[in-house]
Design a protein around this motif. Sequence first.
Motif, PDB file in Angstrom:
ATOM      1  N   VAL A  27      55.845  75.793  94.678  1.00 58.30           N
ATOM      2  CA  VAL A  27      55.632  77.238  94.473  1.00 58.30           C
ATOM      3  C   VAL A  27      55.204  77.943  95.759  1.00 58.30           C
ATOM      4  O   VAL A  27      54.838  79.112  95.759  1.00 58.30           O
ATOM      5  N   THR A  28      55.243  77.205  96.878  1.00 56.47           N
ATOM      6  CA  THR A  28      54.866  77.751  98.188  1.00 56.47           C
ATOM      7  C   THR A  28      56.017  77.502  99.154  1.00 56.47           C
ATOM      8  O   THR A  28      55.995  76.535  99.928  1.00 56.47           O
ATOM      9  N   PRO A  29      57.052  78.352  99.098  1.00 54.44           N
ATOM     10  CA  PRO A  29      58.274  78.059  99.857  1.00 54.44           C
ATOM     11  C   PRO A  29      58.056  77.846 101.353  1.00 54.44           C
ATOM     12  O   PRO A  29      58.821  77.130 101.991  1.00 54.44           O
ATOM     13  N   GLU A  30      56.984  78.441 101.912  1.00 53.86           N
ATOM     14  CA  GLU A  30      56.789  78.336 103.363  1.00 53.86           C
ATOM     15  C   GLU A  30      56.067  77.045 103.770  1.00 53.86           C
ATOM     16  O   GLU A  30      55.939  76.740 104.964  1.00 53.86           O
ATOM     17  N   ALA A  31      55.568  76.267 102.809  1.00 47.64           N
ATOM     18  CA  ALA A  31      54.779  75.069 103.140  1.00 47.64           C
ATOM     19  C   ALA A  31      55.682  73.911 103.572  1.00 47.64           C
ATOM     20  O   ALA A  31      56.801  73.772 103.085  1.00 47.64           O
ATOM     21  N   PRO A  32      55.190  73.057 104.498  1.00 50.27           N
ATOM     22  CA  PRO A  32      55.974  71.859 104.838  1.00 50.27           C
ATOM     23  C   PRO A  32      55.929  70.876 103.668  1.00 50.27           C
ATOM     24  O   PRO A  32      54.969  70.883 102.895  1.00 50.27           O
ATOM     25  N   THR A  33      56.970  70.054 103.522  1.00 46.84           N
ATOM     26  CA  THR A  33      56.936  69.034 102.462  1.00 46.84           C
ATOM     27  C   THR A  33      56.386  67.733 103.045  1.00 46.84           C
ATOM     28  O   THR A  33      56.192  67.625 104.253  1.00 46.84           O
ATOM     29  N   ALA A  34      56.125  66.756 102.166  1.00 46.78           N
ATOM     30  CA  ALA A  34      55.507  65.506 102.623  1.00 46.78           C
ATOM     31  C   ALA A  34      56.134  64.329 101.877  1.00 46.78           C
ATOM     32  O   ALA A  34      56.929  64.520 100.962  1.00 46.78           O
ATOM     33  N   ASN A  35      55.743  63.113 102.272  1.00 44.94           N
ATOM     34  CA  ASN A  35      56.074  61.955 101.437  1.00 44.94           C
ATOM     35  C   ASN A  35      54.978  61.864 100.380  1.00 44.94           C
ATOM     36  O   ASN A  35      53.874  61.404 100.652  1.00 44.94           O
ATOM     37  N   TYR A  36      55.294  62.313  99.172  1.00 44.16           N
ATOM     38  CA  TYR A  36      54.284  62.427  98.111  1.00 44.16           C
ATOM     39  C   TYR A  36      53.869  61.076  97.540  1.00 44.16           C
ATOM     40  O   TYR A  36      52.912  60.998  96.782  1.00 44.16           O
ATOM     41  N   TYR A  37      54.586  60.017  97.921  1.00 45.13           N
ATOM     42  CA  TYR A  37      54.282  58.677  97.402  1.00 45.13           C
ATOM     43  C   TYR A  37      53.485  57.831  98.407  1.00 45.13           C
ATOM     44  O   TYR A  37      53.338  56.621  98.211  1.00 45.13           O
ATOM     45  N   SER A  38      52.979  58.451  99.460  1.00 41.87           N
ATOM     46  CA  SER A  38      52.350  57.690 100.558  1.00 41.87           C
ATOM     47  C   SER A  38      51.275  56.705 100.101  1.00 41.87           C
ATOM     48  O   SER A  38      51.081  55.669 100.709  1.00 41.87           O
ATOM     49  N   PHE A  39      50.525  57.073  99.042  1.00 39.03           N
ATOM     50  CA  PHE A  39      49.387  56.235  98.637  1.00 39.03           C
ATOM     51  C   PHE A  39      49.722  55.250  97.513  1.00 39.03           C
ATOM     52  O   PHE A  39      48.828  54.714  96.889  1.00 39.03           O
ATOM     53  N   ARG A  40      51.007  55.075  97.232  1.00 42.24           N
ATOM     54  CA  ARG A  40      51.329  54.124  96.155  1.00 42.24           C
ATOM     55  C   ARG A  40      52.376  53.108  96.578  1.00 42.24           C
ATOM     56  O   ARG A  40      53.069  53.292  97.574  1.00 42.24           O
ATOM     57  N   VAL A  41      52.467  52.061  95.789  1.00 39.64           N
ATOM     58  CA  VAL A  41      53.394  50.976  96.121  1.00 39.64           C
ATOM     59  C   VAL A  41      54.836  51.456  95.982  1.00 39.64           C
ATOM     60  O   VAL A  41      55.675  51.234  96.858  1.00 39.64           O
ATOM     61  N   GLU A  42      55.129  52.136  94.862  1.00 40.40           N
ATOM     62  CA  GLU A  42      56.508  52.595  94.616  1.00 40.40           C
ATOM     63  C   GLU A  42      56.806  53.776  95.537  1.00 40.40           C
ATOM     64  O   GLU A  42      56.057  54.749  95.548  1.00 40.40           O
ATOM     65  N   GLN A  43      57.910  53.703  96.261  1.00 45.30           N
ATOM     66  CA  GLN A  43      58.204  54.733  97.253  1.00 45.30           C
ATOM     67  C   GLN A  43      59.569  55.405  97.066  1.00 45.30           C
ATOM     68  O   GLN A  43      59.700  56.603  97.247  1.00 45.30           O
ATOM     69  N   ASP A  44      60.570  54.625  96.690  1.00 43.59           N
ATOM     70  CA  ASP A  44      61.944  55.114  96.817  1.00 43.59           C
ATOM     71  C   ASP A  44      62.450  55.769  95.535  1.00 43.59           C
ATOM     72  O   ASP A  44      62.908  55.102  94.608  1.00 43.59           O
ATOM     73  N   ASP A  45      62.363  57.093  95.496  1.00 42.62           N
ATOM     74  CA  ASP A  45      62.885  57.798  94.311  1.00 42.62           C
ATOM     75  C   ASP A  45      64.261  58.420  94.590  1.00 42.62           C
ATOM     76  O   ASP A  45      64.754  59.240  93.806  1.00 42.62           O
ATOM     77  N   GLY A  46      64.850  58.043  95.724  1.00 43.01           N
ATOM     78  CA  GLY A  46      66.183  58.556  96.058  1.00 43.01           C
ATOM     79  C   GLY A  46      66.214  60.063  96.271  1.00 43.01           C
ATOM     80  O   GLY A  46      67.270  60.685  96.148  1.00 43.01           O
ATOM     81  N   GLY A  47      65.050  60.655  96.584  1.00 43.71           N
ATOM     82  CA  GLY A  47      64.997  62.098  96.840  1.00 43.71           C
ATOM     83  C   GLY A  47      64.807  62.953  95.593  1.00 43.71           C
ATOM     84  O   GLY A  47      64.899  64.182  95.648  1.00 43.71           O
ATOM     85  N   TYR A  48      64.491  62.302  94.456  1.00 43.27           N
ATOM     86  CA  TYR A  48      64.384  63.013  93.171  1.00 43.27           C
ATOM     87  C   TYR A  48      63.292  64.093  93.174  1.00 43.27           C
ATOM     88  O   TYR A  48      63.543  65.260  92.862  1.00 43.27           O
TER      89      TYR A  48
END
Length: 359
Positions: free
Chosen positions: A121-142
């Motif tokens: 909801v904040t179009p100007e914000a940079p995005t991040a790797n939202y899974y950084s703190f967990r084991v599962e990482q690869d959501d294929g960009g979902y």
Amino acid sequence: MHTKSLLAGHSPRGPISLMKRVYKYILPEVRAELNRWRAIANAIPDPELRKQALDSMNAKQFHCEGGGVYAAANLEQRHILIPLIVALQTISDYLDNLCDRSTSLDPDDFRLLHQSMLDAVTPEAPTANYYSFRVEQDDGGYLLALVMKCRNSIAALPSYEYVQKHVRELVQLYADLQVYKHITHSKREQELLNWWGIHSARYPQLKWNEFAAATGSTLGMFMLFLAASDSSLDAHQAETIKESYFPSICGLHILLDYLIDQAEDEIGGDLNFCSYYENQQMLNERMGQMVLAARKSADELPFGHFHRMIVEGLVALYLSDPKVRDQREVRKTAKLLMKGSPWTRLFFWLNSYWIRKAM
């Protein structure tokens, strides 16, 4: 109040015209949008992330359908509103599953996951790797695709600048709740009480569990999206809408949800905000007051008849749920809340029952 002109001529006049729009446009288009996301979720490489993404859509489809009702108040903009509401609600439901049925109890993990909702909801914000703190990482960009769908839709809303700070505030409160609610059982209640300590002065009419419940609703966000689809919106109107929805209508929404989930939450050891009242009588009194407060807020809003239908529809939707029948005390509460119901609520009760049967 001059806000009466907002969305003038767009909003359905009564329950029958609203439900016509829901059956003809909203339900088919929401379901088509969800099917698109289902196909993307099916291709998620990580099996755990794929499972939670698909489970959240299959079990919580009615969240998107309920949110989609807001697009019925401005059908001309539904091509923007429906994809936006579905994408944000799908993020919310997916993250709820990731935290609820989680391989982690790390508050930093939950906080970073929910940063995706703030970024959406904040179009100007940079995005991040939202899974950084967990084991599962690869959501294929979902998850990133959901975030970008929200941003692209928001870019097409003519008045988003007036609602953005209110949407962000509601999303921030929602994210805080999800963090405190899902951490280790022994810590969660104290964290929620500390959090209430920060906000309690602003909401003297509420108890801590009612505030927490109100922060769990996405309805205020969806209503602000709807308002932003009208180019005549101004800053004062945006603020009025946010204050009318939060906490009264949002609080009623989630307390009804918790009301009918009491039995299964007890079995699952999940936190339930209805269990914090001293007794059944207090629960019934407070629920009755929440219904009255939500109605009053609805009536004071621009095109109040629409918001009043939302309130009556919420009561009908939750109290017509099959879970009510199996819980004796909940049945009693439902009877009290439905007593002397306006015909609109009974009309929505029948429609909710019919939609469930047809699904």
